[in-house]
Design a protein around this motif. Structure first.
Motif, short mmCIF file in Angstrom:
data_model
loop_
_atom_site.label_atom_id
_atom_site.label_comp_id
_atom_site.label_asym_id
_atom_site.label_seq_id
_atom_site.Cartn_x
_atom_site.Cartn_y
_atom_site.Cartn_z
N THR A 347 -14.42 -2.51 2.63
CA THR A 347 -14.63 -3.69 1.77
C THR A 347 -13.62 -3.72 0.63
OG1 THR A 347 -16.98 -3.69 2.33
CG2 THR A 347 -16.31 -4.92 0.36
N ASP A 348 -13.41 -2.55 -0.03
CA ASP A 348 -12.44 -2.48 -1.12
C ASP A 348 -11.04 -2.80 -0.64
OD1 ASP A 348 -14.50 -1.76 -2.80
OD2 ASP A 348 -14.11 0.40 -2.63
N VAL A 349 -10.67 -2.27 0.50
CA VAL A 349 -9.33 -2.54 1.05
C VAL A 349 -9.16 -4.02 1.33
CG1 VAL A 349 -7.81 -2.12 3.01
CG2 VAL A 349 -9.04 -0.23 1.97
N SER A 350 -10.19 -4.64 1.90
CA SER A 350 -10.12 -6.05 2.23
C SER A 350 -9.99 -6.89 0.96
CB SER A 350 -11.37 -6.46 3.01
OG SER A 350 -11.35 -7.84 3.32
N ILE A 351 -10.75 -6.48 -0.12
CA ILE A 351 -10.66 -7.22 -1.39
C ILE A 351 -9.25 -7.11 -1.96
CG2 ILE A 351 -11.47 -7.26 -3.78
CD1 ILE A 351 -14.23 -6.43 -2.71
N LYS A 352 -8.67 -5.89 -1.95
CA LYS A 352 -7.33 -5.68 -2.49
C LYS A 352 -6.30 -6.52 -1.73
CE LYS A 352 -4.07 -2.06 -3.79
NZ LYS A 352 -2.92 -2.83 -3.30
N LYS A 353 -6.42 -6.60 -0.37
CA LYS A 353 -5.48 -7.40 0.43
C LYS A 353 -5.57 -8.87 0.05
CE LYS A 353 -5.16 -4.48 4.53
NZ LYS A 353 -5.46 -4.39 6.00
N ARG A 354 -6.77 -9.34 -0.17
CA ARG A 354 -6.94 -10.75 -0.52
C ARG A 354 -6.38 -11.04 -1.92
NH1 ARG A 354 -10.39 -13.83 2.59
NH2 ARG A 354 -11.39 -12.71 4.33
N MET A 355 -6.59 -10.10 -2.88
CA MET A 355 -6.07 -10.30 -4.23
C MET A 355 -4.56 -10.28 -4.24
SD MET A 355 -8.78 -8.10 -6.57
CE MET A 355 -7.92 -8.59 -8.08
N ASP A 356 -3.97 -9.38 -3.48
CA ASP A 356 -2.50 -9.34 -3.39
C ASP A 356 -1.96 -10.65 -2.82
OD1 ASP A 356 -2.53 -6.81 -4.43
OD2 ASP A 356 -2.38 -5.80 -2.46
N ARG A 357 -2.66 -11.21 -1.84
CA ARG A 357 -2.20 -12.46 -1.22
C ARG A 357 -2.30 -13.61 -2.23
NH1 ARG A 357 -5.64 -12.78 2.59
NH2 ARG A 357 -4.54 -11.28 3.94
N LEU A 358 -3.39 -13.62 -3.02
CA LEU A 358 -3.54 -14.66 -4.05
C LEU A 358 -2.47 -14.55 -5.13
CD1 LEU A 358 -7.43 -14.64 -4.47
CD2 LEU A 358 -6.04 -16.45 -3.47
N ALA A 359 -2.14 -13.29 -5.52
CA ALA A 359 -1.10 -13.10 -6.54
C ALA A 359 0.25 -13.58 -6.03
CB ALA A 359 -1.03 -11.61 -6.92
N GLU A 360 0.55 -13.32 -4.79
CA GLU A 360 1.83 -13.78 -4.22
C GLU A 360 1.88 -15.30 -4.18
OE1 GLU A 360 2.13 -11.98 -0.42
OE2 GLU A 360 2.51 -9.95 -1.18
N ASP A 361 0.76 -15.91 -3.84
CA ASP A 361 0.74 -17.39 -3.80
C ASP A 361 0.91 -17.97 -5.20
OD1 ASP A 361 0.32 -17.20 -1.08
OD2 ASP A 361 -1.86 -17.48 -1.21
N TYR A 362 0.29 -17.34 -6.22
CA TYR A 362 0.41 -17.83 -7.59
C TYR A 362 1.84 -17.72 -8.11
CZ TYR A 362 -0.21 -18.19 -12.63
OH TYR A 362 -0.08 -18.53 -13.96
N ASN A 363 2.47 -16.57 -7.91
CA ASN A 363 3.86 -16.37 -8.34
C ASN A 363 4.79 -17.35 -7.67
OD1 ASN A 363 3.11 -14.25 -10.02
ND2 ASN A 363 3.40 -12.72 -8.38
#
Length: 368
Positions: A347-363
């Motif tokens: 679950t933690d790994v999945s959350i981290k992957k999703r947050m990284d994807r959101l950060a890339e989209d924001y940048n």
């Protein structure tokens, strides 16, 4: 000898390492394996002969029969091996029987099909004699049918011919009677139609003149009959009826030699029927016995396995299967527990992957 024993074990489909631990069961499984092997061999020979019968006379008859025989034998061997191997001796006798029932039904069908070519060979002499009689009767029936058709076609001409023959026969009878009366008249024999006076008198002369006229007319009738018969014979020749002849012994032998499976099979089925309509029981029993013999051989491996009792090897195999089933089920439980234990980490790994994807989209959106 040891290699032969292992080969028969392989035919049975046993687990040889397990069976080695129980020497008292070795002979039993050698017998079962030998039964399966010889049933397959027998099926090879029977199937090969059946195919050779189908392709007999062809250039590659032997090749096709050998190829089909081997394929057929291997198929039966593999089927028997699987059925014997899959019968669970821990089940009740009824369950074991129903488990083997499809193979038994198939064996009955195979036995009936395969036994037919051998029956045709065994009764070859009787079949040939039956076919000779049958072909001869068919040829006679054909000729009779053609003649009846011809007579129906020329019914008027045949009517005229029969009328002329009837008239000629009647006239010939009358001439014979009157000639007797003429002799009586000449020799003085007294009858209702004669004078009783001996000598060639006027009455005798008159009778002789009448007889001569009747004889001339009879000759005319015979000429007309001969002409009419000649005309009808010519028409028969033109329509090919005179070419239809009763088959000679040589022609019958040739026809029998090229007789197909359908004719020979039909002849075999009719051998038990006598001309008077009764049944020849000896032939009927012989044909049925051969078919039952093939069915018995086809069912033999399954029957041998069904008749054998539950032995030490069967118990050992059942125990191994129980252990393996439990091991498989336990493996599933272990994997489930392992997945549950790492669920939080996943679950933690999945959350981290999703947050990284959101950060890339924001940048990417800020830069644009």
């Amino acid at each position: 000898m040891n290699e032969l024993k292992k080969f028969f074990w392989w035919c049975t489909g046993v687990h040889q390492e397990t069976l080695n631990r129980y020497p008292e069961e070795h002979s039993k499984y050698v017998s079962i394996g030998a039964t399966i092997f010889f049933t397959g061999l027998f099926a090879t020979l029977a199937g090969g002969y059946a195919m050779y019968f189908v392709f007999s006379g062809g250039e590659y008859a032997v090749f096709y029969s050998m190829l089909f025989g081997i394929i057929w034998g291997l198929a039966i061997f593999n089927l028997d091996r699987y059925i014997v191997l899959s019968i669970n001796k821990s089940n009740s006798g009824g369950k074991q029987f129903f488990q083997a029932l499809p193979r038994i039904i198939l064996a009955i069908i195979i036995g009936i099909v395969i036994s037919r070519p051998l029956e045709l060979k065994i009764f070859d002499k009787e079949i040939r004699e039956y076919l000779r009689t049958e072909y001869l009767q068919q040829q006679r029936a054909k000729i009779d049918t053609l003649n009846r058709t011809f007579e129906n076609k020329y019914v008027v001409e045949y009517g005229q011919l029969n009328a002329l023959k009837t008239q000629a026969d009647s006239l010939e009878t009358s001439i014979k009677t009157e000639r007797v009366q003429l002799n009586h008249e000449i020799f003085g024999t007294k009858t209702d139609q004669t004078s009783g006076v001996m000598g060639y008198g006027p009455y005798a002369k008159m009778k002789e003149e009448a007889l001569n006229k009747q004889s001339v007319y009879l000759d005319t009738l015979r000429s007309r009959i001969q002409l009419k018969e000649s005309q009808l014979l010519t028409r028969k020749a033109n329509e090919g009826l005179l070419d239809q002849k009763i088959l000679s012994d040589k022609s019958l032998d040739s026809a029998v030699n090229v007789a197909g499976f359908a004719d020979r099979n039909s002849a075999l089925g009719n051998l038990q029927n006598r001309p008077d309509g009764t049944i020849n029981k000896s032939v009927e029993y012989a044909v049925n016995f051969i078919a039952l013999l093939f069915i018995f051989f086809e069912c033999l491996p399954v029957f041998v396995k069904l008749m054998s009792g539950r032995d030490s090897y069967d118990k050992a195999i059942e125990n191994q299967r129980t252990v393996h089933d439990y091991e498989s089920d336990t493996h599933v439980d272990i994997e489930k527990k392992a997945i549950d234990r790492i669920a939080d980490y996943r679950t933690d790994v999945s959350i981290k992957k999703r947050m990284d994807r959101l950060a890339e989209d924001y940048n990417a959106s800020v830069k644009s």
